[in-house]
Design a protein around this motif. Structure first.
Motif, PDB file in Angstrom:
ATOM      1  N   LYS A 158       7.390 -46.085  17.586  1.00  0.00           N
ATOM      2  CA  LYS A 158       8.449 -46.685  18.679  1.00  0.00           C
ATOM      3  C   LYS A 158       7.837 -47.484  19.638  1.00  0.00           C
ATOM      4  CE  LYS A 158      12.022 -43.549  19.032  1.00  0.00           C
ATOM      5  NZ  LYS A 158      13.131 -43.250  19.784  1.00  0.00           N
ATOM      6  N   GLY A 159       6.396 -47.080  19.788  1.00  0.00           N
ATOM      7  CA  GLY A 159       5.697 -47.785  20.817  1.00  0.00           C
ATOM      8  C   GLY A 159       5.846 -47.037  22.160  1.00  0.00           C
ATOM      9  N   ILE A 160       6.033 -45.722  21.958  1.00  0.00           N
ATOM     10  CA  ILE A 160       6.090 -44.927  23.248  1.00  0.00           C
ATOM     11  C   ILE A 160       4.911 -43.760  23.138  1.00  0.00           C
ATOM     12  CG2 ILE A 160       7.511 -43.172  24.298  1.00  0.00           C
ATOM     13  CD1 ILE A 160       9.913 -44.970  23.415  1.00  0.00           C
ATOM     14  N   THR A 161       4.506 -43.573  24.071  1.00  0.00           N
ATOM     15  CA  THR A 161       3.395 -42.547  24.386  1.00  0.00           C
ATOM     16  C   THR A 161       3.958 -41.301  24.972  1.00  0.00           C
ATOM     17  OG1 THR A 161       2.090 -44.251  24.887  1.00  0.00           O
ATOM     18  CG2 THR A 161       0.954 -42.049  24.991  1.00  0.00           C
ATOM     19  N   ALA A 162       4.162 -40.250  24.254  1.00  0.00           N
ATOM     20  CA  ALA A 162       4.809 -38.995  24.500  1.00  0.00           C
ATOM     21  C   ALA A 162       3.723 -38.054  24.400  1.00  0.00           C
ATOM     22  CB  ALA A 162       5.943 -38.418  23.501  1.00  0.00           C
ATOM     23  N   LYS A 163       3.868 -37.309  25.919  1.00  0.00           N
ATOM     24  CA  LYS A 163       3.032 -36.017  25.846  1.00  0.00           C
ATOM     25  C   LYS A 163       4.110 -34.914  26.028  1.00  0.00           C
ATOM     26  CE  LYS A 163       0.184 -34.851  29.001  1.00  0.00           C
ATOM     27  NZ  LYS A 163      -0.497 -34.946  30.424  1.00  0.00           N
ATOM     28  N   VAL A 164       3.617 -33.991  24.976  1.00  0.00           N
ATOM     29  CA  VAL A 164       4.635 -32.992  24.809  1.00  0.00           C
ATOM     30  C   VAL A 164       3.960 -31.807  24.909  1.00  0.00           C
ATOM     31  CG1 VAL A 164       6.670 -31.777  23.533  1.00  0.00           C
ATOM     32  CG2 VAL A 164       6.272 -34.365  23.198  1.00  0.00           C
ATOM     33  N   SER A 165       4.262 -30.830  25.714  1.00  0.00           N
ATOM     34  CA  SER A 165       3.518 -29.565  25.899  1.00  0.00           C
ATOM     35  C   SER A 165       4.557 -28.206  25.652  1.00  0.00           C
ATOM     36  CB  SER A 165       2.765 -29.426  27.174  1.00  0.00           C
ATOM     37  OG  SER A 165       3.627 -29.500  28.294  1.00  0.00           O
ATOM     38  N   PHE A 166       3.857 -27.088  25.425  1.00  0.00           N
ATOM     39  CA  PHE A 166       5.031 -25.917  25.338  1.00  0.00           C
ATOM     40  C   PHE A 166       4.195 -24.724  26.201  1.00  0.00           C
ATOM     41  CE2 PHE A 166       5.209 -21.582  22.844  1.00  0.00           C
ATOM     42  CZ  PHE A 166       6.562 -21.580  22.884  1.00  0.00           C
ATOM     43  N   VAL A 167       5.371 -24.369  26.755  1.00  0.00           N
ATOM     44  CA  VAL A 167       5.076 -23.342  27.801  1.00  0.00           C
ATOM     45  C   VAL A 167       5.658 -21.869  27.291  1.00  0.00           C
ATOM     46  CG1 VAL A 167       5.644 -22.713  30.231  1.00  0.00           C
ATOM     47  CG2 VAL A 167       5.991 -25.002  29.817  1.00  0.00           C
ATOM     48  N   PRO A 168       4.674 -21.268  26.725  1.00  0.00           N
ATOM     49  CA  PRO A 168       5.007 -19.839  26.100  1.00  0.00           C
ATOM     50  C   PRO A 168       5.145 -18.724  27.013  1.00  0.00           C
ATOM     51  CG  PRO A 168       2.780 -20.255  26.231  1.00  0.00           C
ATOM     52  CD  PRO A 168       3.063 -21.365  26.709  1.00  0.00           C
ATOM     53  N   SER A 169       6.100 -17.678  26.733  1.00  0.00           N
ATOM     54  CA  SER A 169       6.178 -16.598  27.489  1.00  0.00           C
ATOM     55  C   SER A 169       6.004 -15.388  26.293  1.00  0.00           C
ATOM     56  CB  SER A 169       7.464 -16.557  27.999  1.00  0.00           C
ATOM     57  OG  SER A 169       7.621 -17.483  29.314  1.00  0.00           O
ATOM     58  N   GLY A 170       5.836 -14.134  26.559  1.00  0.00           N
ATOM     59  CA  GLY A 170       5.803 -13.275  25.878  1.00  0.00           C
ATOM     60  C   GLY A 170       6.225 -11.919  26.488  1.00  0.00           C
ATOM     61  N   VAL A 171       7.551 -12.015  27.300  1.00  0.00           N
ATOM     62  CA  VAL A 171       8.141 -11.098  28.024  1.00  0.00           C
ATOM     63  C   VAL A 171       9.411 -10.344  27.541  1.00  0.00           C
ATOM     64  CG1 VAL A 171       6.675 -11.596  30.143  1.00  0.00           C
ATOM     65  CG2 VAL A 171       9.083 -12.671  29.792  1.00  0.00           C
ATOM     66  N   ASP A 172       9.809  -9.070  28.226  1.00  0.00           N
ATOM     67  CA  ASP A 172      11.205  -8.801  27.892  1.00  0.00           C
ATOM     68  C   ASP A 172      11.950  -9.855  28.439  1.00  0.00           C
ATOM     69  OD1 ASP A 172      10.237  -6.199  27.122  1.00  0.00           O
ATOM     70  OD2 ASP A 172      10.607  -5.450  29.007  1.00  0.00           O
ATOM     71  N   ASP A 173      13.167  -9.817  27.631  1.00  0.00           N
ATOM     72  CA  ASP A 173      14.114 -10.852  27.619  1.00  0.00           C
ATOM     73  C   ASP A 173      14.752 -11.090  29.144  1.00  0.00           C
ATOM     74  OD1 ASP A 173      14.043 -11.488  25.235  1.00  0.00           O
ATOM     75  OD2 ASP A 173      15.763 -10.568  24.304  1.00  0.00           O
ATOM     76  N   GLU A 174      14.929  -9.797  29.887  1.00  0.00           N
ATOM     77  CA  GLU A 174      15.467  -9.594  31.264  1.00  0.00           C
ATOM     78  C   GLU A 174      14.581 -10.553  32.138  1.00  0.00           C
ATOM     79  OE1 GLU A 174      15.876  -7.105  29.180  1.00  0.00           O
ATOM     80  OE2 GLU A 174      18.204  -6.830  29.320  1.00  0.00           O
ATOM     81  N   GLN A 175      13.171 -10.289  31.856  1.00  0.00           N
ATOM     82  CA  GLN A 175      12.216 -10.968  32.722  1.00  0.00           C
ATOM     83  C   GLN A 175      12.282 -12.399  32.530  1.00  0.00           C
ATOM     84  OE1 GLN A 175       8.930  -8.652  31.653  1.00  0.00           O
ATOM     85  NE2 GLN A 175       9.023  -7.262  33.480  1.00  0.00           N
ATOM     86  N   TYR A 176      12.483 -12.718  31.404  1.00  0.00           N
ATOM     87  CA  TYR A 176      12.294 -14.276  30.927  1.00  0.00           C
ATOM     88  C   TYR A 176      13.527 -14.774  31.437  1.00  0.00           C
ATOM     89  CZ  TYR A 176      12.769 -18.559  27.714  1.00  0.00           C
ATOM     90  OH  TYR A 176      12.756 -19.715  27.455  1.00  0.00           O
ATOM     91  N   LYS A 177      14.702 -14.228  31.413  1.00  0.00           N
ATOM     92  CA  LYS A 177      15.763 -14.638  32.106  1.00  0.00           C
ATOM     93  C   LYS A 177      15.701 -15.064  33.621  1.00  0.00           C
ATOM     94  CE  LYS A 177      20.722 -13.450  33.018  1.00  0.00           C
ATOM     95  NZ  LYS A 177      21.526 -12.280  33.055  1.00  0.00           N
ATOM     96  N   THR A 178      15.067 -14.088  34.333  1.00  0.00           N
ATOM     97  CA  THR A 178      14.660 -14.306  35.720  1.00  0.00           C
ATOM     98  C   THR A 178      13.786 -15.284  35.988  1.00  0.00           C
ATOM     99  OG1 THR A 178      15.212 -11.817  35.943  1.00  0.00           O
ATOM    100  CG2 THR A 178      13.965 -13.134  37.917  1.00  0.00           C
ATOM    101  N   LYS A 179      12.890 -15.596  35.318  1.00  0.00           N
ATOM    102  CA  LYS A 179      11.908 -16.416  35.395  1.00  0.00           C
ATOM    103  C   LYS A 179      12.641 -17.836  35.258  1.00  0.00           C
ATOM    104  CE  LYS A 179       7.854 -17.706  32.860  1.00  0.00           C
ATOM    105  NZ  LYS A 179       6.730 -17.214  31.761  1.00  0.00           N
ATOM    106  N   LEU A 180      13.509 -18.168  34.262  1.00  0.00           N
ATOM    107  CA  LEU A 180      14.318 -19.483  33.952  1.00  0.00           C
ATOM    108  C   LEU A 180      15.061 -19.564  35.052  1.00  0.00           C
ATOM    109  CD1 LEU A 180      15.375 -19.160  30.188  1.00  0.00           C
ATOM    110  CD2 LEU A 180      13.355 -20.493  31.101  1.00  0.00           C
TER     111      LEU A 180
END
Lengths: 465, 297
Positions: free
Chosen positions: A75-97
């Motif tokens: 479509k003529g658009i330059t997209a930069k997409v990146s992934f931010v991984p986490s690998g922690v307990d759900d409770e910690q992930y929730k706090t982080k978010l």
């Protein structure tokens, strides 16, 4: 050495400027919003290649991102997409978010547990999808493929906040090899709690084997509620929240705690494991090593934990060694709605960050991630009930475990209440199971639980006992 | 005061002297005073990380404080923290640190250097690495300690969580006390100890009457510093995560769990403020008991 006043003032000014310099935001002078030619998007999820939910991380990094960038380029658009991984307990992930969203940061497309949507929305961290990305949301053709009940996972106050990734069910896993040694059938399906205990008693004869692992205690967090206390509670005919009241020390709750005392007081479970900080991960390892007979878990366990290919506790002989059975009610017919068998379900939801700089394109990415093609790629042979009916139809037949959950478990499942106070009630319930598992009587644990819940939900008027 | 030259030694004058102070004052205000005031403000609200109270926090007055003081979990946590400070800082680190410094006071050469190197090593390694090593040591199933003692299945971290973190923290922080006391003991003149020995004083008497009066100030500094930072230490979280079932939940861990995992930011702020007051009390007690009273001129 004399210092001239002017010099001092200059130095002072410089110092103060440095001290007070706020991080300046670069202004961009290109077309922004919908017509932007250069866009940057990030995806965040509690998944990390080589660790927790590895397959999900790889799908985002190797399938979604390249293809989405490709489609934008067309479509003529330059997209930069990146992934931010986490690998922690759900409770910690929730706090982080929560902290990220609070400070107006965070990724553009975020995976959350459906149960958090309510409290995040109430806090103003999330906005309904159509408010963030405009009317293209309701026009998305994917909605027609997602059943109403599954859409409910990402809905709060009758507004759509996210696209569900799918749903899951809880079952009892058992080790067929150990069952054979203990003289138990290979196609086991207990019809009451007593039958689980009876099987446990037979398994107890095997050396070095923990007969039953039903999650208990606070160290496992929500896993204790979801895999242990709540499936048992619906099996005893109770519900954690019903008709505007929270379950206190009522009979079903006492029944659940009584079952815990029978398992952990009767030497059928390992009470110490429930207290360990990494107890849940250890229970995975022990099951994979053939040291646990029966274990209650979600289909996540089959897909991401003991998966012979990329699980965190691989079982090369999973398909021949591990059996699964429905979770029985206390006795036939004693479950909620008079059921003989029960389960609990939840599921992940992908939401949009209201602070996204490119909300419209972020929804494009979100819709792309939930297209039939992407959903199929994500499965890659793993058993998971996706949110899309068209995909489920296609892949259901090929996987017996997936089929089992979809056909047998989902029709009789129950969901957690999507209320902000639920997580606190859940913790109180976890504490009650901890007390029961470490030797307190069911009545004692239930009474302490009732007191805590009354404090959480604003008095005994909101609690049924 | 008239237009006399500035009375200060540097000859700057009031305005310029103030000019020098302003930047540091701004820093202190920004990074110390404002956050502290903010914490006090948060402590009187029902502010939460998620849910309705995150969007519209309400002032609840002293509710958080009364709730904390009547909460059994808080009181237990406070008691555990005091145990932790007394056991690992006062008795463990200061006691062991002094003992090692005193034992090595006359030694020079390789033995002293090796001992010091090992003790320093346990102090300078990153917490996360050290925590991992201690978990590997104390683990129930495959722990090194059980292998050494021949006690398979002994769950040290579950049966003796407090003892585990007290011993861990003693091991971790002894280096600081050892170095401080080693420096302090240099101040004790040899001749005094000789004289005491000739007069027939026992080791204990020498310590009490010759060494201690000379290093009193150092003892105060040491105890004050290690007590305060042990009181606020979060490292036990890395080993026991406050468990099993809150039996090693010291206050720093308790605040973390309440405020971040539980999302109760207002309540957490109130507890932080209570901790701050307790820190002040600890500091005052030390200063009163060990501080040198100034002679009246």
């Amino acid at each position: 050495m004399s210092v001239t006043p002017r010099r001092v003032t200059g130095v002072l000014a410089a110092l103060t400027a440095v001290t007070l310099a706020a991080t300046a935001c670069g202004g961009d002078s290109e077309p922004a919003g919908k017509d932007a030619k250069n866009i940057t998007l990030t995806i965040a999820s509690n998944a990390i290649a080589g660790g927790k939910n590895s397959a999900g991380a790889e799908w985002i990094e190797k399938w979604v991102i390249p293809r989405f960038v490709e489609a934008q380029k067309a479509k003529g658009i330059t997209a930069k997409v990146s992934f931010v991984p986490s690998g922690v307990d759900d409770e910690q992930y929730k706090t982080k978010l929560a902290l990220g969203l609070r400070s107006k940061g965070g990724a553009d497309v975020v995976s959350v547990d459906g149960i958090w949507v309510g409290e995040f929305a109430q806090a103003g961290y999330l906005k309904p999808l159509s408010e963030v990305a405009g009317d293209q949301v309701d026009k998305w053709d994917g909605w027609s493929q997602i059943p109403e009940s599954v859409q409910g996972l990402g809905t709060f106050d009758d507004k759509r906040y996210g696209v569900p990734q799918g749903t899951d069910g809880r079952v009892l896993y058992y080790n067929k090899k150990l069952f054979a040694q203990a003289g138990l059938p290979a196609d086991w399906q207990p019809k009451s709690w007593q039958e689980i205990l009876d099987a446990g008693a037979k398994l107890k004869a095997l050396p070095g084997v923990t007969p039953i692992q039903i999650n208990a205690g606070t160290a496992m967090g929500e896993a204790t509620s979801m895999q242990g206390a709540l499936p048992l509670l619906v099996g005893a005919g109770g519900e954690i929240w019903k008709d505007g009241k929270w379950a206190g020390a009522n009979q079903p709750v006492k029944d659940v705690l009584d079952f815990y005392t029978k398992v952990y007081g009767g030497g059928l479970g390992d009470p110490k494991l429930q207290q360990e900080a990494k107890g849940r991960d250890k229970s995975f390892e022990e099951f994979a090593a053939g040291k646990i007979g029966i274990l209650g878990e979600g289909d996540y366990f089959w897909r991401s934990v003991i998966n012979p290919k990329d699980g965190i506790a691989k079982m090369p002989d999973r398909d021949s060694t591990v059996g699964y059975a429905m979770i029985p009610a206390k006795q036939p017919g004693a479950g909620i709605r008079g059921q003989d068998f029960v389960s609990m379900s939840g599921g992940g939801v992908d939401v949009l960050n209201p602070n996204s700089k490119y909300p419209s394109q972020a929804f494009e990415l979100l819709a792309f991630m939930h297209s039939a093609e992407a959903t199929k790629a994500q499965l890659a042979g793993a058993a998971r009930i996706t949110s899309r009916m068209d995909v489920n139809k296609e892949v259901l037949a090929s996987d017996p475990m997936l089929n089992f959950v979809a056909e047998k478990v989902l029709p009789l499942t129950a969901y957690r209440p999507p209320l902000a106070v639920y997580p606190q009630v859940s913790v109180a319930l976890q504490e009650a199971t901890a007390a029961a598992a470490s030797g307190k009587s069911a009545d004692e644990a239930a009474a302490a639980y009732q007191k805590k819940v009354e404090g959480i939900v604003g008095g005994p008027g909101n609690v049924s006992s | 005061m008239g237009a006399s030259p500035a009375p200060d030694a540097a000859g700057l004058g009031r305005a310029r002297a103030a000019g020098f102070l302003v930047p540091s004052m701004v820093l202190i205000l920004l990074f110390l005073v404002v956050p502290a005031a903010w914490t006090i403000y948060l402590g009187v609200t029902n502010y939460r990380l998620t849910g309705l109270a995150a969007a519209n926090p309400e002032i609840v007055g002293l509710d958080n404080y009364t709730r904390a003081l009547t909460d059994e979990r808080f009181r237990t946590s406070l008691l555990l923290t005091l145990q932790f400070v007394l056991g690992s800082a006062v008795i463990g680190q200061a006691g062991l640190g002094f003992a090692i410094a005193f034992a090595l006071r006359d030694r020079r050469g390789p033995l002293r250097r090796v001992v010091e190197a090992f003790i320093l090593l346990s102090w300078i390694l990153p917490s996360s690495v050290v925590a991992f090593l201690w978990i590997a040591l104390l683990d129930r199933d495959a722990g090194t300690l059980n292998a050494l003692l021949g006690t398979p299945g002994m769950a040290w971290l579950l049966d003796h969580p407090m003892l585990s973190i007290i011993i861990f923290n003693t091991w971790r922080g002894t280096a600081f006390s050892m170095m401080l006391y080693a420096a302090a003991l240099e101040n004790v003149p040899r001749s005094h100890l000789e004289t005491a020995r000739l007069a027939g004083a026992s080791t204990w008497q020498q310590l009490r009457d010759v060494v201690f009066p000379r290093i009193r100030g150092h003892v105060l500094t040491n105890l004050l510093l290690i007590s305060l930072w042990t009181f606020n230490d979060f490292t036990p979280f890395l080993i026991t995560a406050g468990g099993p079932e809150q039996r090693s939940e010291v206050l720093a861990v308790y605040v973390y769990k309440v405020a971040l995992s539980g999302g109760e930011l207002g309540f957490g702020a109130a507890i932080s403020f209570i901790m701050l007051l307790i820190n002040l009390v600890i500091a005052l007690v030390y200063l009163r008991t060990l501080g040198r009273r100034k002679e009246a001129p």
